[in-house]
Design a protein around this motif. Structure first.
Motif, PDB file in Angstrom:
ATOM      1  N   ARG A  15      10.573 -18.983 -11.637  1.00 17.03           N
ATOM      2  CA  ARG A  15      10.769 -19.026 -10.594  1.00 17.03           C
ATOM      3  C   ARG A  15      10.415 -20.893 -10.547  1.00 17.03           C
ATOM      4  N   ILE A  16      12.015 -22.035  -9.759  1.00 14.30           N
ATOM      5  CA  ILE A  16      11.265 -23.153  -9.327  1.00 14.30           C
ATOM      6  C   ILE A  16      10.666 -22.974  -8.245  1.00 14.30           C
ATOM      7  N   LEU A  17       9.800 -23.462  -7.963  1.00 13.10           N
ATOM      8  CA  LEU A  17       9.720 -24.137  -6.062  1.00 13.10           C
ATOM      9  C   LEU A  17      10.041 -25.095  -5.838  1.00 13.10           C
ATOM     10  N   GLY A  18       9.809 -25.138  -3.861  1.00 15.80           N
ATOM     11  CA  GLY A  18      10.280 -26.352  -3.492  1.00 15.80           C
ATOM     12  C   GLY A  18      11.766 -27.387  -3.723  1.00 15.80           C
ATOM     13  N   HIS A  19      12.271 -26.565  -4.544  1.00  5.64           N
ATOM     14  CA  HIS A  19      13.611 -27.285  -4.651  1.00  5.64           C
ATOM     15  C   HIS A  19      14.723 -25.965  -4.353  1.00  5.64           C
ATOM     16  N   GLY A  53      10.482 -25.472   1.363  1.00  5.55           N
ATOM     17  CA  GLY A  53      10.220 -23.761   0.899  1.00  5.55           C
ATOM     18  C   GLY A  53      10.586 -22.939   0.101  1.00  5.55           C
ATOM     19  N   GLY A  54      12.196 -24.063  -0.299  1.00  3.77           N
ATOM     20  CA  GLY A  54      12.373 -23.564  -1.044  1.00  3.77           C
ATOM     21  C   GLY A  54      12.583 -23.242  -2.752  1.00  3.77           C
ATOM     22  N   GLU A  55      12.780 -21.874  -3.623  1.00  2.66           N
ATOM     23  CA  GLU A  55      12.572 -21.993  -4.535  1.00  2.66           C
ATOM     24  C   GLU A  55      14.127 -21.475  -5.114  1.00  2.66           C
ATOM     25  N   PHE A  56      14.019 -20.763  -6.436  1.00  2.00           N
ATOM     26  CA  PHE A  56      15.475 -20.091  -6.823  1.00  2.00           C
ATOM     27  C   PHE A  56      14.825 -20.071  -8.628  1.00  2.00           C
ATOM     28  N   CYS A  57      15.292 -18.907  -8.704  1.00  2.00           N
ATOM     29  CA  CYS A  57      15.096 -18.406 -10.546  1.00  2.00           C
ATOM     30  C   CYS A  57      16.247 -19.136 -11.510  1.00  2.00           C
ATOM     31  N   GLY A  58      15.472 -19.670 -12.781  1.00  2.00           N
ATOM     32  CA  GLY A  58      15.724 -20.372 -13.972  1.00  2.00           C
ATOM     33  C   GLY A  58      15.065 -20.107 -14.779  1.00  2.00           C
ATOM     34  N   VAL A  59      15.208 -21.498 -15.780  1.00  2.00           N
ATOM     35  CA  VAL A  59      14.999 -21.124 -17.362  1.00  2.00           C
ATOM     36  C   VAL A  59      13.408 -22.071 -17.209  1.00  2.00           C
ATOM     37  N   ALA A  60      12.620 -21.848 -18.144  1.00  2.00           N
ATOM     38  CA  ALA A  60      11.886 -23.165 -18.810  1.00  2.00           C
ATOM     39  C   ALA A  60      11.889 -22.700 -20.559  1.00  2.00           C
ATOM     40  N   PHE A  61      11.717 -23.752 -21.335  1.00  2.00           N
ATOM     41  CA  PHE A  61      11.844 -23.552 -22.703  1.00  2.00           C
ATOM     42  C   PHE A  61      10.976 -24.775 -23.273  1.00  2.00           C
ATOM     43  N   LEU A 162      29.580 -15.201 -15.951  1.00  2.00           N
ATOM     44  CA  LEU A 162      29.142 -15.120 -17.161  1.00  2.00           C
ATOM     45  C   LEU A 162      28.183 -15.037 -17.927  1.00  2.00           C
ATOM     46  N   SER A 163      27.358 -15.835 -17.633  1.00  2.00           N
ATOM     47  CA  SER A 163      26.137 -16.254 -18.225  1.00  2.00           C
ATOM     48  C   SER A 163      25.106 -15.008 -17.726  1.00  2.00           C
ATOM     49  N   SER A 164      25.619 -15.843 -16.092  1.00  2.00           N
ATOM     50  CA  SER A 164      24.083 -14.549 -14.775  1.00  2.00           C
ATOM     51  C   SER A 164      24.446 -13.035 -15.401  1.00  2.00           C
ATOM     52  N   GLU A 165      25.321 -13.059 -15.985  1.00  2.00           N
ATOM     53  CA  GLU A 165      25.423 -11.148 -15.637  1.00  2.00           C
ATOM     54  C   GLU A 165      25.662 -10.597 -16.908  1.00  2.00           C
ATOM     55  N   ARG A 166      25.757 -11.514 -18.437  1.00  2.00           N
ATOM     56  CA  ARG A 166      24.846 -11.169 -19.995  1.00  2.00           C
ATOM     57  C   ARG A 166      24.186  -9.370 -19.052  1.00  2.00           C
ATOM     58  N   ALA A 167      24.075  -8.556 -20.491  1.00  2.00           N
ATOM     59  CA  ALA A 167      22.823  -7.704 -20.075  1.00  2.00           C
ATOM     60  C   ALA A 167      21.643  -7.533 -19.807  1.00  2.00           C
ATOM     61  N   ASP A 168      20.861  -9.156 -20.953  1.00  2.00           N
ATOM     62  CA  ASP A 168      19.862  -9.320 -20.792  1.00  2.00           C
ATOM     63  C   ASP A 168      19.089 -10.286 -19.710  1.00  2.00           C
ATOM     64  N   VAL A 169      19.900 -10.455 -18.599  1.00  2.00           N
ATOM     65  CA  VAL A 169      19.541 -11.062 -17.507  1.00  2.00           C
ATOM     66  C   VAL A 169      19.040 -10.455 -16.332  1.00  2.00           C
ATOM     67  N   PRO A 170      17.711 -10.958 -15.804  1.00  2.00           N
ATOM     68  CA  PRO A 170      16.623  -9.573 -14.966  1.00  2.00           C
ATOM     69  C   PRO A 170      17.912  -9.908 -13.548  1.00  2.00           C
ATOM     70  N   GLU A 171      17.429  -8.799 -12.836  1.00  2.00           N
ATOM     71  CA  GLU A 171      18.312  -8.760 -11.692  1.00  2.00           C
ATOM     72  C   GLU A 171      18.150 -10.243 -11.081  1.00  2.00           C
ATOM     73  N   ALA A 172      17.212 -10.122 -10.811  1.00  2.00           N
ATOM     74  CA  ALA A 172      16.470 -11.376  -9.502  1.00  2.00           C
ATOM     75  C   ALA A 172      17.504 -12.592  -9.936  1.00  2.00           C
ATOM     76  N   VAL A 173      17.235 -12.257 -11.817  1.00  2.00           N
ATOM     77  CA  VAL A 173      18.313 -13.970 -11.042  1.00  2.00           C
ATOM     78  C   VAL A 173      19.023 -14.196 -11.251  1.00  2.00           C
ATOM     79  N   ARG A 174      19.848 -13.027 -11.868  1.00  2.00           N
ATOM     80  CA  ARG A 174      21.467 -12.580 -11.301  1.00  2.00           C
ATOM     81  C   ARG A 174      21.552 -12.832  -9.627  1.00  2.00           C
ATOM     82  N   THR A 175      20.615 -12.209  -8.635  1.00  2.00           N
ATOM     83  CA  THR A 175      21.299 -12.380  -7.270  1.00  2.00           C
ATOM     84  C   THR A 175      20.594 -13.548  -6.803  1.00  2.00           C
ATOM     85  N   SER A 176      19.677 -14.287  -7.268  1.00  2.00           N
ATOM     86  CA  SER A 176      19.116 -16.120  -7.347  1.00  2.00           C
ATOM     87  C   SER A 176      20.151 -17.204  -7.161  1.00  2.00           C
ATOM     88  N   PHE A 177      20.967 -16.476  -8.478  1.00  2.00           N
ATOM     89  CA  PHE A 177      22.385 -17.773  -8.482  1.00  2.00           C
ATOM     90  C   PHE A 177      23.138 -16.955  -7.606  1.00  2.00           C
TER      91      PHE A 177
END
Length: 218
Positions: A15-19, A53-61, A162-177
């Motif tokens: 979760r990325i905060l403040g954006h 107050g903003g936030e969204f789900c993303g990835v870190a690597f 399509l990327s957000s709907e892959r089986a390995d993507v958590p529901e929270a990430v899909r909803t956030s998108f």
């Protein structure tokens, strides 16, 4: 990502905060790859911008230092800004995070400016794309008004969906998108945009050229 940073590791959802995440700028790569729809202003890509107050789900690597220059070159349209994130399952707010155990800080692709692109010496590439916009459209990459009518590039948005709907993507990430991504007006969520009559089907059918099928195939 692996095309420029093949040693990427420790990929995880966060979760990325403040954006907030917005479709609010026009990169030249959509024109170069044959997926821009300039006549209807469907040329927008994604970036993050500060939002209290903003936030969204993303990835870190993580990538090794010797691959950092290639990453910076690939993302030259953005300001790469140190930004906080927390683990996806962590409910903490920004002020409550123990970064040692619950999250960290990473380089986030954030909103830039036309002036910054000129200073970096990359503006001619952007201008060549911008000049393909219809008469009366702003000659800008980053300074589109909230009332401009700028819309997501359809083939790119299809790829993101399509990327957000892959089986390995958590529901929270899909909803956030869908719910934490906004059009240029900063009011219309991606979900609301896709619910407009005919839009969802239109995006689903917006296939890239065959030569780009892998790159924009989800």
């Amino acid at each position: 990502v692996r095309s420029t940073t093949p040693s990427m590791r420790n990929f995880r959802y966060v979760r990325i905060l403040g954006h907030r995440r917005v479709f609010a700028h026009t990169p030249p790569i959509f024109y170069e790859n044959g997926i821009a729809k300039a006549d209807t202003l469907e040329v927008a890509s994604l970036s993050a911008e500060p939002c209290e107050g903003g936030e969204f789900c993303g990835v870190a690597f993580e990538i090794p230092a010797d691959e950092w220059p290639a990453f910076v070159e690939r993302e030259d349209e953005y300001i790469l800004k140190p930004s906080p994130f927390v683990a996806l399952e962590n409910p903490a707010s920004l002020c409550e995070v123990d970064y040692g155990t619950q999250g960290g800080e990473g380089w986030l692709c954030t909103r830039s400016s036309d002036e910054a692109l000129k200073e970096r010496g990359v503006w001619p590439r952007y201008l060549a794309a911008i000049e393909k916009l219809p008469a009366g459209a702003p000659r800008t990459c980053w300074h589109w008004a909230e009332t401009s009518g700028l819309l997501p590039c359809p083939a790119y948005l299809r790829h993101c969906l399509l990327s957000s709907e892959r089986a390995d993507v958590p529901e929270a990430v899909r909803t956030s998108f869908l719910d934490a991504t906004f059009l240029v007006d900063r009011t219309t969520s991606l979900r609301a945009y896709l619910e407009r009559p005919g839009v969802h089907e239109y995006i689903r059918n917006s296939h890239p050229p065959p030569s780009m099928a892998t790159r924009y195939g989800g």
